[in-house]
Enzyme design. Structure first.
Site, PDB file in Angstrom:
ATOM      1  CE1 TYR A 184       0.940  -0.822   4.453  1.00  0.00           C
ATOM      2  CE2 TYR A 184       0.669   1.568   4.328  1.00  0.00           C
ATOM      3  CZ  TYR A 184       1.133   0.442   4.998  1.00  0.00           C
ATOM      4  OH  TYR A 184       1.792   0.572   6.188  1.00  0.00           O
ATOM      5  CB  CYS A 185       1.788   3.939  -1.566  1.00  0.00           C
ATOM      6  SG  CYS A 185       0.809   4.025  -3.078  1.00  0.00           S
TER       7      CYS A 185
END
Ligand SMILES: [Zn+2]
Ligand SMILES: [Zn+2]
Length: 336
Positions: A184-185
């Site tokens: 994720y970011c």
């Protein structure tokens, strides 16, 4: 002109990695289409795709959507509509051809950026990260994950995206075949490329959080899901972060007190990004060190004279890192 036109506008953004052979022709096409619809914004087009931030008159939204659906790789692309609407977010329509849609320092020729991981929504993401055969990786930089991250995530201690890829690959050598690699970011764009990179490196089961932490938070609120993100989400505008949960997982870099407020050192010649509690901000005039505080206290002309001829690399490359910060953790990638 916007004011005169007197219509409501929607601020939104989207991106897509795709193969675009002739970005300049694509650029002209978009400009002709969108100029007609009074679309404003800043759009980057490259051989690797498109990254767009724009504002569209509410009245023309459907025509705008149709102009996207007419383009193969933009059919059904996720549009991120800004939470706070501002009619004056953009004043011109600028579409530029660039080498890259995000400056990531990677050489694309080595792998196919459109061969990306499986997108998962918040519900599926929560299920996946609860499994014992899942490895969760935070694709952001150290100063971002320091103030907030998902429970159980690997948070590489890196300054740049490019730096993180080989470190993660090395660390997860044994997970290639039979583990789920979930990443994720902030808004999803870094994972688009990272997931393609890891697939290219032989990881079999690669997943990415669609729309990143921003979209996850929206879905969690909307659907009353369990929130597995602790702390704050670092954002790249003047706010610096958004609180997602009440937990404070970091400490003031100067006194060690529990704190997750980022500031930039008030000394213009330093500008170091670091975590500082209110008390230290008061005591230090929002500076990172005694010497910065002294410089900051000088008359402006004297400060300018001091700065003359000095390059300031730290400002860009050394976010949140400096030997003057007593409580800044200097560590290798860690499980937290
Ligand atoms: Zn403090
Ligand atoms: Zn400083």
């Amino acid at each position: 002109m916007i004011k005169k036109a007197g219509r409501k506008r929607l601020t939104l953004s989207f991106y897509q990695y795709a193969h675009i052979d002739q970005p300049d022709i694509f650029r002209d096409h978009l400009f002709l289409q969108w100029n007609k619809l009074d679309v404003l914004g800043r759009i980057y087009v490259a051989k690797e795709g498109i990254n767009a931030q724009l504002s569209v008159p509410a009245l023309f939204f459907h025509e705008f959507k149709r102009s996207l659906d007419d383009i193969d790789f933009l059919q059904g692309v996720r549009l991120n509509i800004a939470v706070e609407q501002d009619n004056y977010s953009f004043l011109k329509l600028k579409i530029k051809v660039r080498d890259k849609i995000v400056a990531d320092g990677l050489n694309d020729a080595t792998f196919d950026v459109t061969d990306k991981g499986v997108h998962v929504n918040a519900t599926r993401f929560n299920e996946l990260i609860a499994r014992p055969d899942t490895v969760l990786v935070d694709m952001r930089n150290h100063y971002e994950s320091e103030i907030g991250h998902f429970q159980g995530a690997i948070t590489p201690d890196v300054d740049t995206f490019r730096e993180s890829l080989p470190i993660i690959e090395e660390q997860l050598q044994d997970a290639k075949e039979d583990k789920n690699l979930v990443m994720y970011c902030t808004g999803g764009i870094r994972c688009e490329k990272a997931s393609a990179y890891f697939k290219h490196k032989g990881f079999k089961n690669v997943f990415q959080l669609e729309g990143g932490i921003i979209e996850y938070t929206r879905q969690v609120k909307d659907q009353s899901l369990e929130n597995k993100f602790h702390g704050k989400n670092f954002v790249f505008d003047h706010r610096l972060s958004e609180r997602i949960s009440e937990d404070i997982i970091s400490q003031c870099h100067q006194c060690g007190k529990s704190c997750d407020t980022h500031v930039n050192c008030a000394n213009e010649a330093c500008h170091l990004l670091f975590i500082q509690c209110e008390e230290c901000t008061g005591k230090m005039d929002q500076c990172c060190s005694q010497s910065c505080k002294e410089t900051h206290g000088l008359p402006y002309e004297e400060q300018k004279a001091l700065r003359k001829g000095k390059k300031n690399g730290r400002r860009i490359f050394k976010k949140g890192r400096s030997p003057v910060l007593k409580y800044k953790k200097e560590s290798s990638p860690e499980q937290s």
